[in-house]
Design a protein around this motif. Structure first.
Motif, PDB file in Angstrom:
ATOM      1  N   LEU B 148      22.180  43.490 125.719  1.00  0.00           N
ATOM      2  CA  LEU B 148      21.639  42.630 124.619  1.00  0.00           C
ATOM      3  C   LEU B 148      20.234  42.093 125.272  1.00  0.00           C
ATOM      4  CD1 LEU B 148      24.903  40.412 123.848  1.00  0.00           C
ATOM      5  CD2 LEU B 148      23.987  42.414 122.606  1.00  0.00           C
ATOM      6  N   GLY B 149      20.170  41.583 126.542  1.00  0.00           N
ATOM      7  CA  GLY B 149      19.096  41.121 126.964  1.00  0.00           C
ATOM      8  C   GLY B 149      17.838  42.257 126.984  1.00  0.00           C
ATOM      9  N   ASP B 150      18.232  43.354 127.370  1.00  0.00           N
ATOM     10  CA  ASP B 150      17.268  44.261 127.494  1.00  0.00           C
ATOM     11  C   ASP B 150      17.260  45.366 126.161  1.00  0.00           C
ATOM     12  OD1 ASP B 150      14.985  45.852 128.192  1.00  0.00           O
ATOM     13  OD2 ASP B 150      16.568  47.175 129.522  1.00  0.00           O
ATOM     14  N   GLY B 151      17.926  44.695 125.089  1.00  0.00           N
ATOM     15  CA  GLY B 151      17.960  45.482 124.012  1.00  0.00           C
ATOM     16  C   GLY B 151      16.860  45.216 122.923  1.00  0.00           C
ATOM     17  N   THR B 152      17.248  44.912 121.564  1.00  0.00           N
ATOM     18  CA  THR B 152      16.117  44.447 120.793  1.00  0.00           C
ATOM     19  C   THR B 152      15.668  42.966 120.852  1.00  0.00           C
ATOM     20  OG1 THR B 152      17.809  43.612 119.057  1.00  0.00           O
ATOM     21  CG2 THR B 152      17.436  46.004 119.035  1.00  0.00           C
ATOM     22  N   GLU B 153      14.645  42.652 120.053  1.00  0.00           N
ATOM     23  CA  GLU B 153      14.075  41.296 120.105  1.00  0.00           C
ATOM     24  C   GLU B 153      15.134  40.335 119.698  1.00  0.00           C
ATOM     25  OE1 GLU B 153      10.402  39.290 117.910  1.00  0.00           O
ATOM     26  OE2 GLU B 153      10.158  41.498 118.576  1.00  0.00           O
ATOM     27  N   GLU B 154      16.040  40.829 118.530  1.00  0.00           N
ATOM     28  CA  GLU B 154      17.044  39.795 118.184  1.00  0.00           C
ATOM     29  C   GLU B 154      18.185  39.815 119.092  1.00  0.00           C
ATOM     30  OE1 GLU B 154      18.898  40.999 114.603  1.00  0.00           O
ATOM     31  OE2 GLU B 154      20.010  38.850 114.579  1.00  0.00           O
ATOM     32  N   SER B 155      18.611  40.958 119.822  1.00  0.00           N
ATOM     33  CA  SER B 155      19.661  40.686 120.568  1.00  0.00           C
ATOM     34  C   SER B 155      19.316  39.989 122.091  1.00  0.00           C
ATOM     35  CB  SER B 155      20.214  42.319 121.040  1.00  0.00           C
ATOM     36  OG  SER B 155      19.136  42.617 121.853  1.00  0.00           O
ATOM     37  N   HIS B 156      18.159  40.071 122.308  1.00  0.00           N
ATOM     38  CA  HIS B 156      17.441  39.255 123.433  1.00  0.00           C
ATOM     39  C   HIS B 156      17.722  37.597 123.023  1.00  0.00           C
ATOM     40  CE1 HIS B 156      14.862  38.812 127.231  1.00  0.00           C
ATOM     41  NE2 HIS B 156      14.468  37.735 126.474  1.00  0.00           N
ATOM     42  N   GLU B 157      17.116  37.488 122.073  1.00  0.00           N
ATOM     43  CA  GLU B 157      17.103  36.063 121.547  1.00  0.00           C
ATOM     44  C   GLU B 157      18.514  35.332 121.330  1.00  0.00           C
ATOM     45  OE1 GLU B 157      15.189  34.574 117.561  1.00  0.00           O
ATOM     46  OE2 GLU B 157      13.703  35.482 118.884  1.00  0.00           O
ATOM     47  N   ARG B 158      19.492  36.317 120.801  1.00  0.00           N
ATOM     48  CA  ARG B 158      20.594  35.532 120.418  1.00  0.00           C
ATOM     49  C   ARG B 158      21.472  35.536 121.986  1.00  0.00           C
ATOM     50  NH1 ARG B 158      23.909  37.229 115.553  1.00  0.00           N
ATOM     51  NH2 ARG B 158      22.411  37.118 113.956  1.00  0.00           N
ATOM     52  N   VAL B 159      21.388  36.366 123.136  1.00  0.00           N
ATOM     53  CA  VAL B 159      22.139  36.085 124.237  1.00  0.00           C
ATOM     54  C   VAL B 159      21.290  34.944 124.930  1.00  0.00           C
ATOM     55  CG1 VAL B 159      21.056  37.858 125.528  1.00  0.00           C
ATOM     56  CG2 VAL B 159      23.385  37.541 125.960  1.00  0.00           C
ATOM     57  N   GLU B 160      20.163  35.097 124.750  1.00  0.00           N
ATOM     58  CA  GLU B 160      19.227  33.914 125.401  1.00  0.00           C
ATOM     59  C   GLU B 160      19.872  32.484 124.835  1.00  0.00           C
ATOM     60  OE1 GLU B 160      14.953  33.745 124.805  1.00  0.00           O
ATOM     61  OE2 GLU B 160      14.922  33.881 126.995  1.00  0.00           O
ATOM     62  N   ASP B 161      20.083  32.378 123.452  1.00  0.00           N
ATOM     63  CA  ASP B 161      20.436  31.078 123.082  1.00  0.00           C
ATOM     64  C   ASP B 161      22.180  31.017 123.348  1.00  0.00           C
ATOM     65  OD1 ASP B 161      18.143  31.152 121.640  1.00  0.00           O
ATOM     66  OD2 ASP B 161      18.996  31.590 119.614  1.00  0.00           O
ATOM     67  N   GLY B 162      22.691  32.070 123.504  1.00  0.00           N
ATOM     68  CA  GLY B 162      24.116  31.924 123.837  1.00  0.00           C
ATOM     69  C   GLY B 162      24.261  31.213 125.342  1.00  0.00           C
ATOM     70  N   PHE B 163      23.329  31.719 126.246  1.00  0.00           N
ATOM     71  CA  PHE B 163      23.094  31.290 127.549  1.00  0.00           C
ATOM     72  C   PHE B 163      23.078  29.864 127.548  1.00  0.00           C
ATOM     73  CE2 PHE B 163      23.556  35.517 129.327  1.00  0.00           C
ATOM     74  CZ  PHE B 163      24.681  35.369 130.150  1.00  0.00           C
ATOM     75  N   GLU B 164      21.661  29.500 126.776  1.00  0.00           N
ATOM     76  CA  GLU B 164      21.325  28.149 126.546  1.00  0.00           C
ATOM     77  C   GLU B 164      22.490  27.038 126.370  1.00  0.00           C
ATOM     78  OE1 GLU B 164      18.359  26.865 127.533  1.00  0.00           O
ATOM     79  OE2 GLU B 164      17.929  28.651 128.083  1.00  0.00           O
ATOM     80  N   TRP B 165      23.334  27.493 125.295  1.00  0.00           N
ATOM     81  CA  TRP B 165      24.422  26.774 125.022  1.00  0.00           C
ATOM     82  C   TRP B 165      25.171  26.455 126.077  1.00  0.00           C
ATOM     83  CZ3 TRP B 165      26.328  24.724 120.113  1.00  0.00           C
ATOM     84  CH2 TRP B 165      27.671  24.466 120.215  1.00  0.00           C
ATOM     85  N   CYS B 166      25.615  27.073 126.856  1.00  0.00           N
ATOM     86  CA  CYS B 166      26.359  27.318 128.093  1.00  0.00           C
ATOM     87  C   CYS B 166      26.009  26.691 129.276  1.00  0.00           C
ATOM     88  CB  CYS B 166      26.878  28.719 128.375  1.00  0.00           C
ATOM     89  SG  CYS B 166      27.856  29.669 127.082  1.00  0.00           S
ATOM     90  N   TRP B 167      24.758  26.828 129.557  1.00  0.00           N
ATOM     91  CA  TRP B 167      24.372  26.130 130.886  1.00  0.00           C
ATOM     92  C   TRP B 167      24.978  24.886 131.351  1.00  0.00           C
ATOM     93  CZ3 TRP B 167      23.599  30.415 133.325  1.00  0.00           C
ATOM     94  CH2 TRP B 167      22.708  31.445 132.854  1.00  0.00           C
ATOM     95  N   ARG B 168      24.787  23.897 130.627  1.00  0.00           N
ATOM     96  CA  ARG B 168      25.510  22.524 130.925  1.00  0.00           C
ATOM     97  C   ARG B 168      27.004  22.832 131.330  1.00  0.00           C
ATOM     98  NH1 ARG B 168      26.297  20.837 124.648  1.00  0.00           N
ATOM     99  NH2 ARG B 168      26.109  23.241 124.112  1.00  0.00           N
ATOM    100  N   PHE B 169      27.599  23.561 131.048  1.00  0.00           N
ATOM    101  CA  PHE B 169      28.811  23.535 131.331  1.00  0.00           C
ATOM    102  C   PHE B 169      29.075  24.339 133.008  1.00  0.00           C
ATOM    103  CE2 PHE B 169      28.917  23.771 126.812  1.00  0.00           C
ATOM    104  CZ  PHE B 169      29.089  22.452 126.666  1.00  0.00           C
ATOM    105  N   VAL B 170      28.125  24.682 133.517  1.00  0.00           N
ATOM    106  CA  VAL B 170      28.477  25.596 134.604  1.00  0.00           C
ATOM    107  C   VAL B 170      28.766  24.864 135.798  1.00  0.00           C
ATOM    108  CG1 VAL B 170      26.947  27.059 136.317  1.00  0.00           C
ATOM    109  CG2 VAL B 170      26.673  27.664 133.970  1.00  0.00           C
ATOM    110  N   GLU B 171      28.023  23.482 135.922  1.00  0.00           N
ATOM    111  CA  GLU B 171      28.254  22.665 137.175  1.00  0.00           C
ATOM    112  C   GLU B 171      29.848  22.581 137.356  1.00  0.00           C
ATOM    113  OE1 GLU B 171      26.085  21.950 139.167  1.00  0.00           O
ATOM    114  OE2 GLU B 171      27.156  20.519 140.494  1.00  0.00           O
TER     115      GLU B 171
END
Lengths: 98, 252
Positions: B148-171
């Motif tokens: 997804l990251g190294d896929g299309t522009e859209e897949s890159h953006e979507r997986v990036e947004d997905g991670f953005e949602w999740c980062w605050r829960f990692v700690e």
């Protein structure tokens, strides 16, 4: 590939070896963007009930297949050549597994 | 908290993480982008149900009040759940589901690698059995992050947004509860802080391949381990628990 729709993953043929010593047999096909994911899809689709010990995948488009329209010239000549079957040998009674 | 209560709480957390993520992944059944992805995600869900059953069964035995895995899964209210906030997050799109799975499975693999050496034989045994499954989940999720990251522009953006949602829960995943101190020093529980280096290394390697930028972690959000959940968990439980609560004698 002319017959692959745009934005659709290519098709892969899946071959599973059920246990050591047996050959891989065609199990079906999966869609996947590349070979690594095709192996994972094949694993998740065809080996969930312990059906396999080894998986092969190959792009369906890389398989060369005989043309059903040519079945006559390809297969019929073998029909009249019964001497190619080893049925004229007498098998001794004590030979069980042949 | 007695040592027994602490062990109950710890085991409950292990089981609840698996149970809630399993329920989330099950929501993809019939909805994934492709039939094959549908099977992959539900296979992961089934593995996690198996792990949850083992942990919750053991938790019930530790508690000693006659509650089995079903009782703990289906007849507990939201504030009694001890799962991390990450696993209760809504699926979002495929990109966000993969981001959540990558974070969780990478953490869980590192956890089980340590837990299989626990001085508690039951926990060690469950972790050893579950590690093979979880290793597969982590690898599968990493493969998808790369594609997804190294896929299309859209897949890159979507997986990036997905991670953005999740980062605050990692700690939260890497923070021990105060009650765990005794269990950790007795070699029963794993100190999650010790798993962070392995997690960070896997993340860095996968993100490099996926052409994704390393995270800038926002202020962490925690509370799941204490029963302080987001609004999402209540909705999830309403669906998951409805049948056994409405028809307590139902069997199939």
């Amino acid at each position: 590939m002319a017959n692959e729709k745009k934005n659709e993953w290519p098709l892969w043929e899946v071959f599973i070896r059920a246990k050591h010593g047996l050959s891989h047999r065609h199990a079906g096909s999966v869609h996947a963007p590349d070979a690594d994911i095709a192996l994972r899809h094949a694993r998740d689709t065809y080996t969930r009930r312990m059906e396999g010990v080894s998986i092969w995948v190959i792009r369906s488009s890389d398989i060369a297949a005989s043309d059903p329209a040519d079945a006559g010239p390809i297969f019929e000549p073998a029909e009249s050549k019964v001497y190619r079957h080893p049925t004229f040998y007498v098998v001794p009674d004590h030979i069980k597994h042949i | 908290m007695t040592a027994n209560e602490a062990l109950f709480d710890y085991t409950l957390r292990l089981g609840d993480d698996a149970l809630i993520l399993s329920q989330r992944l099950g929501e993809w059944c019939g909805h994934a982008p492709a039939l094959e992805a549908d099977l992959s995600l539900t296979n992961v869900a089934l593995d996690l149900i198996g792990q949850a059953t083992l942990f919750l069964t053991y938790a019930g035995e530790i508690e000693g009040k006659g509650r089995d895995a079903d009782k703990l899964a289906f007849h507990r209210d939201v504030n009694k759940f001890r799962n991390s906030l990450l696993v209760e997050q809504p699926n979002g799109d495929f990109g966000r589901t993969i981001a959540r799975q990558f974070i969780f499975s990478t953490y869980q693999r590192a956890l089980y690698q340590e837990l299989m050496r626990s001085s508690d034989p039951r926990l060690a045994e469950i972790a050893a059995k579950a590690l093979k499954e979880t290793t597969y989940h982590a690898e599968l999720a990493a493969e998808w992050v790369v594609r997804l990251g190294d896929g299309t522009e859209e897949s890159h953006e979507r997986v990036e947004d997905g991670f953005e949602w999740c980062w605050r829960f990692v700690e939260e995943l890497f923070t021990a509860e105060p009650a765990d101190a005794g269990l950790i020093s007795a070699g029963i529980a794993v100190d999650p802080a010790k798993l962070r280096a392995s997690f960070d290394a896997t993340l860095a390697a996968t993100f490099a391949e996926a052409t994704l930028a390393l995270p800038k972690y926002p202020r962490p959000v925690t509370g799941g381990r204490k029963g302080h959940h987001s609004e999402h968990l209540g909705h999830l439980l309403a669906e998951m628990q409805f049948l056994p609560r409405a028809y307590p004698d139902a069997v199939w």
